[in-house]
Design an enzyme around this catalytic site. Structure first.
Site, PDB file in Angstrom:
ATOM      1  N   ASP A 254       1.765  -6.709  -8.667  1.00 56.33           N
ATOM      2  CA  ASP A 254       0.918  -7.156  -7.551  1.00 56.33           C
ATOM      3  C   ASP A 254      -0.015  -8.264  -8.025  1.00 56.33           C
ATOM      4  O   ASP A 254      -0.214  -9.267  -7.330  1.00 56.33           O
ATOM      5  CB  ASP A 254       0.072  -5.986  -7.025  1.00 56.33           C
ATOM      6  CG  ASP A 254       0.890  -5.023  -6.186  1.00 56.33           C
ATOM      7  OD1 ASP A 254       2.122  -5.206  -6.105  1.00 56.33           O
ATOM      8  OD2 ASP A 254       0.291  -4.092  -5.613  1.00 56.33           O
TER       9      ASP A 254
ATOM     10  N   SER B 278       4.251  -3.272   9.335  1.00 59.90           N
ATOM     11  CA  SER B 278       5.238  -4.078   8.626  1.00 59.90           C
ATOM     12  C   SER B 278       6.566  -3.325   8.701  1.00 59.90           C
ATOM     13  O   SER B 278       6.681  -2.189   8.221  1.00 59.90           O
ATOM     14  CB  SER B 278       4.788  -4.280   7.175  1.00 59.90           C
ATOM     15  OG  SER B 278       5.637  -5.176   6.525  1.00 59.90           O
TER      16      SER B 278
ATOM     17  N   ILE C  15       4.276  -0.060   1.195  1.00 61.27           N
ATOM     18  CA  ILE C  15       4.369  -0.260   2.645  1.00 61.27           C
ATOM     19  C   ILE C  15       4.313  -1.736   2.994  1.00 61.27           C
ATOM     20  O   ILE C  15       4.973  -2.194   3.940  1.00 61.27           O
ATOM     21  CB  ILE C  15       3.217   0.508   3.362  1.00 61.27           C
ATOM     22  CG1 ILE C  15       3.249   2.000   3.042  1.00 61.27           C
ATOM     23  CG2 ILE C  15       3.245   0.271   4.864  1.00 61.27           C
ATOM     24  CD1 ILE C  15       4.312   2.799   3.746  1.00 61.27           C
TER      25      ILE C  15
ATOM     26  N   GLY D 124      -2.247   2.167  -3.365  1.00 60.52           N
ATOM     27  CA  GLY D 124      -1.678   3.316  -2.674  1.00 60.52           C
ATOM     28  C   GLY D 124      -2.193   3.399  -1.241  1.00 60.52           C
ATOM     29  O   GLY D 124      -2.479   2.382  -0.616  1.00 60.52           O
TER      30      GLY D 124
ATOM     31  N   GLU E 102      -7.130  -6.180  -2.372  1.00 56.48           N
ATOM     32  CA  GLU E 102      -6.051  -5.217  -2.130  1.00 56.48           C
ATOM     33  C   GLU E 102      -6.414  -3.904  -2.809  1.00 56.48           C
ATOM     34  O   GLU E 102      -6.733  -3.865  -3.997  1.00 56.48           O
ATOM     35  CB  GLU E 102      -4.691  -5.719  -2.659  1.00 56.48           C
ATOM     36  CG  GLU E 102      -3.594  -4.685  -2.376  1.00 56.48           C
ATOM     37  CD  GLU E 102      -2.198  -5.024  -2.904  1.00 56.48           C
ATOM     38  OE1 GLU E 102      -1.893  -6.199  -3.142  1.00 56.48           O
ATOM     39  OE2 GLU E 102      -1.400  -4.060  -3.051  1.00 56.48           O
TER      40      GLU E 102
ATOM     41  N   LYS F 274      -7.083  -7.568  -7.031  1.00 55.42           N
ATOM     42  CA  LYS F 274      -6.309  -6.325  -7.039  1.00 55.42           C
ATOM     43  C   LYS F 274      -6.971  -5.519  -8.163  1.00 55.42           C
ATOM     44  O   LYS F 274      -6.465  -5.478  -9.299  1.00 55.42           O
ATOM     45  CB  LYS F 274      -4.826  -6.624  -7.335  1.00 55.42           C
ATOM     46  CG  LYS F 274      -3.968  -5.407  -7.609  1.00 55.42           C
ATOM     47  CD  LYS F 274      -3.590  -4.662  -6.356  1.00 55.42           C
ATOM     48  CE  LYS F 274      -2.904  -3.349  -6.698  1.00 55.42           C
ATOM     49  NZ  LYS F 274      -2.428  -2.630  -5.504  1.00 55.42           N
TER      50      LYS F 274
END
Ligand SMILES: Nc1ncnc2c1ncn2[C@@H]1O[C@H](COP(=O)(O)OP(=O)(O)O)[C@@H](O)[C@H]1O
Ligand SMILES: [Mg+2]
Length: 225
Positions: free
Chosen positions: A52, A177, A13, A120, A117, A37
């Site tokens: 990521d 976003s 997303i 999912g 972060e 992360k």
């Protein structure tokens, strides 16, 4: 000193995109930024630069070395699946207590701005019993909820906000976003979410071209830190 948890209504997303944009904004203001992360799936060490973890390290101006990768992403799974399933297929598991200890340690040590972060959406399973929601409850940071502007996002976003609210998690902001090629406009989507999510700041982040991360809305999002 601020620490925030970036979560979303689902995968792909814009969590990493928003986190990178915030890191860039904050660093340009001279802030000392850290990012984690903790769990990454679909991770291949040979293509770490597009993971990521790799993208966050690059935004942080840190090297893409095994040591740096392990420091911000202790739980790396190869399969591009939910963490519980990827871990099971790989004969391992995510130690929920150790995950929280890792985050708490980073939170207690951070000096300026820390962005964690998630993975999912807000309720993706991490193991047999816990989801990202349990993780967020344990570490209890204000949440930045990243949503899309696709048709269907309104129910996903308002459901997510309801669950966060029922669990007494503070929502610092919702970032819509923009989803490409959606029949719903970004402005209409953000306005509707604002109408239902009273007292929560809702940002409408347009689709930014190419490698651009700079945008006035990104600057405004970074102000929540
Ligand atoms: N506002 C935006 N403008 C341009 N690209 C975006 C935007 N939001 C997301 N993306 C792109 O969409 C893809 C999925 O976003 P990402 O941040 O990786 O999602 P998540 O971290 O939630 O899984 C990435 O390629 C990312 O660069
Ligand atoms: Mg991501």
């Amino acid at each position: 000193m601020t620490a925030m948890f970036v979560t979303s209504t689902g995968t792909d997303i814009g969590k990493t995109f928003v986190a990178r944009g915030m890191i860039r904004q904050l660093r340009s203001r001279g802030r000392a930024v850290e990012a984690l992360k903790p769990i990454v799936t679909g991770f291949d060490p040979h293509t770490a630069h597009v993971s990521d973890t790799g993208r966050l390290l690059s935004a942080l101006g840190r090297a893409l070395t095994p040591k740096e990768i392990a420091e911000i992403s202790p739980y790396r799974l190869h399969q591009p699946l939910s963490p519980d399933l990827a871990a099971r297929l790989e004969g391992t598991s995510i130690d929920f207590k150790a995950l929280n200890a890792f985050c708490r340690n980073a939170i207690s040590r951070h000096k300026d701005a820390l962005i964690i972060e998630g993975i999912g959406g807000i309720m993706v399973p991490l193991d047999e019993r816990h989801t990202v929601l349990d993780w967020m409850i344990e570490i209890d940071l204000p949440v930045i909820l990243v949503a899309g502007s696709y048709v269907g996002t309104l129910s996903h976003t308002l459901s997510a906000l309801d669950v966060l609210d029922r669990n007494e998690l503070k929502v610092a902001a919702v970032v819509v976003s923009e989803t490409p090629d959606s029949a719903a406009t970004l402005v209409d989507t953000a306005d509707t979410i604002r109408r239902f999510a009273k007292n929560i700041e809702v940002f409408a982040l347009p689709r930014l071209p190419g490698a651009t991360l700079d945008h006035p809305v990104m600057a405004a999002i970074a102000d929540v830190m």
